[in-house]
Design an enzyme around this catalytic site. Structure first.
Site, PDB file in Angstrom:
ATOM      1  N   CYS A  74     -47.707  61.850  42.259  1.00  0.00           N
ATOM      2  CA  CYS A  74     -48.172  61.129  43.448  1.00  0.00           C
ATOM      3  C   CYS A  74     -47.171  60.031  43.782  1.00  0.00           C
ATOM      4  O   CYS A  74     -46.964  59.099  42.993  1.00  0.00           O
ATOM      5  CB  CYS A  74     -49.556  60.548  43.176  1.00  0.00           C
ATOM      6  N   CYS A 132     -48.661  56.595  44.206  1.00  0.00           N
ATOM      7  CA  CYS A 132     -49.039  56.056  42.897  1.00  0.00           C
ATOM      8  C   CYS A 132     -47.827  55.419  42.220  1.00  0.00           C
ATOM      9  O   CYS A 132     -47.935  54.385  41.559  1.00  0.00           O
ATOM     10  CB  CYS A 132     -49.585  57.162  41.994  1.00  0.00           C
ATOM     11  N   ASP A 166      -5.016  48.696  48.751  1.00  0.00           N
ATOM     12  CA  ASP A 166      -3.869  48.328  47.929  1.00  0.00           C
ATOM     13  C   ASP A 166      -2.860  49.462  48.108  1.00  0.00           C
ATOM     14  O   ASP A 166      -3.248  50.604  48.383  1.00  0.00           O
ATOM     15  CB  ASP A 166      -4.303  48.215  46.465  1.00  0.00           C
ATOM     16  N   ASP A 224      -6.807  50.709  42.647  1.00  0.00           N
ATOM     17  CA  ASP A 224      -6.737  51.680  41.552  1.00  0.00           C
ATOM     18  C   ASP A 224      -7.731  51.370  40.433  1.00  0.00           C
ATOM     19  O   ASP A 224      -7.838  52.112  39.476  1.00  0.00           O
ATOM     20  CB  ASP A 224      -5.317  51.777  40.980  1.00  0.00           C
ATOM     21  N   ASP A 258      -6.750  45.930  40.047  1.00  0.00           N
ATOM     22  CA  ASP A 258      -7.407  45.353  41.215  1.00  0.00           C
ATOM     23  C   ASP A 258      -8.869  44.986  40.974  1.00  0.00           C
ATOM     24  O   ASP A 258      -9.609  44.785  41.934  1.00  0.00           O
ATOM     25  CB  ASP A 258      -7.327  46.339  42.389  1.00  0.00           C
TER      26      ASP A 258
END
Length: 783
Positions: free
Chosen positions: A91, A94, A482, A676, A680
């Site tokens: 349900c 529920c 980048d 990458d 970064d």
């Protein structure tokens, strides 16, 4: 000696410099290696088994507090959410009630229930659920849906498979009840009206198909939980029977149960589709022990063990190939159909499939830390980060049903009092109104849509960490890339070799390689690699580096000059200046210009196509950040077609530039940063949405980014945006369809133009259609 591993959460870590000091000082402890991830605030310890854990943690905590006294140190395992399987949960409304009530238990910090996977994640403020908290959770679950069992799931058991038997095997009881009830109803309809046997058959048919619903409704009312689908169906059908509509009351309950069966089958089919993704988990590992090969669970394999992977088998754990060669099917992890060749010293990852050769692999990570384990956990946990649309629907459902129930009561009472009409007619209209009101179509299909979008994306090698990020991708108007390792391949290669008249290309390359043979600079190494032959340094009689210009050497009695144009100008050697991307090496032999070489970081084959695709999808601005010289950066930007290029940036400059862009953008749209995932990490964490690319096997990428692309292909970013937009379209189709149909039928019911049959269609039928529509999200083959 055996090594152990421990991960600690450093809650409150705010000083990057302090984190570096903590790492250095902790690594100085004998037999200990430490790594601090400032972005995720985690400290990973690897240490010799001879260390007593409690004593070691005391030393480490002391080091941490000597630099940042306010840091709270917690065991990562205890800090993570605890998982439970809700077996028998059927349900959707529920599930919402369970989530709401469990969230109010003292000491519970966070709770999330995924109706699709039947999985619940609970996070305690104390880091670990107490026995009393688990009992309270169990009590709430059984109160709301008595047949649901709370089954604890180990944190690393994200590989839970969704098995799907036949329709009969899975729903034997429901099909039997529906069949017998239908037969009794048909017999009763053909008997004379007012016949006692007819009444008994109607009652028998009704109790058989609706008895369970009546019991649930009664239990829920006793607990003060009135407004749910069990109550609505019970009151509507009993009401119909009481006003003399026996056939309709029984038939509506029957039709409702048929609809629930179809809904369950549709959701199961979706679970199986998601289960196909989850089943990339390897089932066993062949560990070589002495002269024998023993089949064991992947969890039992230790770092350093050697395993054998036979043709057709899945690689069970990350490792390095020690012996053998093969082609690996990586599609389960990357979505890439092209096989990857591996041989001795190659890295292989859990989830790869060995297509032909026999391999011996030395294991480098435990199963819990393997790539496949992280991917499975990421995909399953994604459902706990709900999209704003999901949260809205949850709140909407909370107020919508009570509103409709009150409206139904007003329809039943006020019109007959004002007009003098029979109460039975308006009660019937109110009952129809009640049946229509259940919001199941939205409660089930909306989360299913987002979960399907995340699952479909993962099949393309795109890991999206939550519905919130999937929805946010629709609001992107700026993409910041980048350069190195993202739009370019991130390695220096010889991309052009041009010899002048009187010199061969082989002689030019040999001269350059010998000139660079005493340098360890990446440019020099790339020239030596391109030459590809052994360099006999004894041939070099003298060698001189000329700062800022290049090198001069005497080879076999001749003089070789190799360097920039400034070197040629300084030595007054006529040469042909070249305008190109990359580092240009001009070479002169015995005072004569011999030619040039270009060493560059090659642009990825699909980078230009990826940027064109993003622009075609309406991305307003595309920006590239690079640490390269301005001339190189701008040239690459021009070739790729990016809008703006910022060059000569240090890593910290990239964070500052991103923050500037965010200030300029304001709240108009979201900014994506694509990097990458290793160098970064700070920028990925700072962006509105961080996308780590080429991150297969990179822990830093999976931790820091919001979206992880498992391949090196920039065009997967466009695919991620398409999946996000397709998911949003299907989700909103369901919202408009469900609310539209319900709205029409609510009006028809209120004015007496809709019957119980139509009301059940507006409830269950709409839910089934919405669920089937949501399942389309999983199909990403055409994207």
């Amino acid at each position: 000696m055996e090594r152990k591993k421990k991960e600690l959460v450093l809650e409150g870590l705010s000083c990057a410099n302090c984190s570096a000091k903590i790492e250095t000082e902790t690594s100085a402890i004998e037999g200990v290696t430490a790594r601090v991830n400032f972005v995720t605030k985690t400290l990973t310890l690897e240490y010799d088994a001879a260390h007593r854990e409690e004593e070691l943690l005391g030393k480490v905590t002391g080091i941490i507090h000597s630099h940042e006294p306010d840091i709270e140190v917690r065991d990562k395992e205890q800090s993570s959410s605890e998982a439970f399987l809700l077996e028998g949960l059927g349900c959707a409304s529920c599930a919402l009630k369970m989530e709401e009530r469990i969230g109010k238990i003292d000491g519970i910090e966070e709770v999330s229930i995924d109706f699709v996977t039947k999985k619940m994640k609970v996070k305690s403020r104390e880091g670990h659920l107490s026995t009393s908290e688990v009992e309270k959770i169990r009590s709430i679950v059984t109160e709301i849906e008595g047949d649901t069992l709370l089954v604890p799931v180990k944190s690393d058991s994200v590989e839970k498979k969704f098995t799907a038997g036949s329709l009969w095997e899975n729903h034997k009881e429901a099909i039997t009840k529906i069949s017998i009830s239908s037969l009794l109803l048909l017999i009763a309809i053909f008997l004379p009206e007012g016949n006692l046997m007819q009444t008994l058959l109607f009652v028998s048919s009704y109790v058989l198909v609706g008895g369970e619903i009546l019991l649930r409704a009664g239990r829920n009312i006793a607990r003060g939980q009135v407004f749910d689908e069990n109550f609505l169906m019970s009151i509507a059908t009993i009401g119909a029977i009481l006003i003399g509509e026996f056939p309709e009351g029984v038939a509506v309950m029957l039709f409702y149960q048929v609809g629930e069966l179809f809904q369950a089958v549709a959701v199961e089919k979706s679970r199986k589709s998601i289960g196909d993704l989850m089943n990339i988990r390897p089932d066993y590992a062949n560990v070589i022990r002495g002269e024998e090969t023993v089949k064991v669970s992947p969890e039992e394999v230790r770092i350093g063990d050697v395993i054998m992977v036979k043709p057709g088998e899945k690689v069970p754990l990350d490792g390095i190939v020690m012996e053998g060669a093969s082609a690996m099917d990586t599609s389960a992890l990357t979505g890439e159909s092209m096989p990857r060749d591996v041989s001795e010293s190659s890295e292989v990852l859990a989830g790869f499939i060995n297509r032909n050769g026999l391999l011996k692999v030395r294991v480098t990570t435990s199963y819990g830390e393997s790539t496949v384990s992280k991917i499975l956990e990421l995909v399953e946990n994604a459902s706990s980060k709900k999209a704003p649309t999901e949260n809205f629907i949850t709140k909407f459902a909370r107020y919508y049903t009570p509103f409709v129930v009150v409206s139904a009561m007003l329809i039943a009472l006020i019109p007959p009092l004002l007009t003098g009409d029979a109460f039975s007619e308006w009660i019937y209209r109110a009952l129809v109104f009640l049946v229509i009101s259940c919001p199941c179509a939205l409660v089930v299909s909306i989360p299913l849509g987002f979960f399907g979008g995340i699952g479909g994306a993962s099949r393309k090698g795109i890991l999206i960490k939550g519905g919130n990020y999937l929805e946010a991708l629709n609001e992107v108007d700026t993409v910041v890339f980048d350069k190195t390792g993202t739009l370019t391949k991130g390695r220096f290669d010889l991309t052009e070799l041009k010899a002048e008249e009187g010199f061969s290309e082989e002689a030019l390359l040999e001269a350059a390689a010998y000139a660079e043979s005493f340098s360890s600079h990446p440019i020099a190494e790339s020239v030596q690699k391109a030459f590809g032959k052994d360099i006999k340094k004894s041939r070099v009689e003298s060698y001189e580096e000329i700062a800022g210009h290049g090198v001069s050497c005497r080879l076999d009695g001749g003089v070789i000059l190799a360097g920039s144009r400034r070197l040629m100008e300084r030595e007054q050697i006529p040469f042909k200046e070249v305008d190109s991307i990359g580092t240009i090496i001009y070479v002169a032999v015995n005072g004569t210009y011999a030619g040039h070489l270009i060493i560059s970081d090659e642009i990825k084959s699909d980078a230009r196509e990826a940027i064109a695709s993003l622009k075609a999808q309406g991305i307003r601005k595309i920006i590239m950040l690079t640490g390269d010289l301005k001339a190189v950066g701008e040239k690459i930007g021009e070739i790729l077609g990016v809008d703006e290029v910022y060059s000569e940036l240090l890593p910290q400059d990239k964070v500052s530039k991103l923050e500037q862009l965010q200030e300029q953008a304001g709240s108009k749209g979201k900014i994506v940063f694509v990097g990458d995932g290793i160098n970064d990490a700070p920028v990925l964490a700072r962006a509105d949405i961080g996308i780590a690319m080429g991150a297969l096997g990179s822990d830093a990428a999976i931790e820091a980014a919001d979206v992880v692309l498992m391949t090196d292909e920039p065009n997967r970013i466009g695919t991620a945006l398409k999946i996000a937009r397709r998911t949003r379209t299907i989700v909103w189709q369901n919202i408009f369809f469900a609310l539209g149909v319900k709205g029409i039928f609510l009006l028809l019911g209120a004015f007496g133009n809709a019957t119980m049959w139509e009301a059940v269609f507006a409830d269950v039928g709409v839910t089934v259609i919405a669920v089937i529509n949501a399942m389309r999200v999983m199909n990403t083959d055409q994207l």
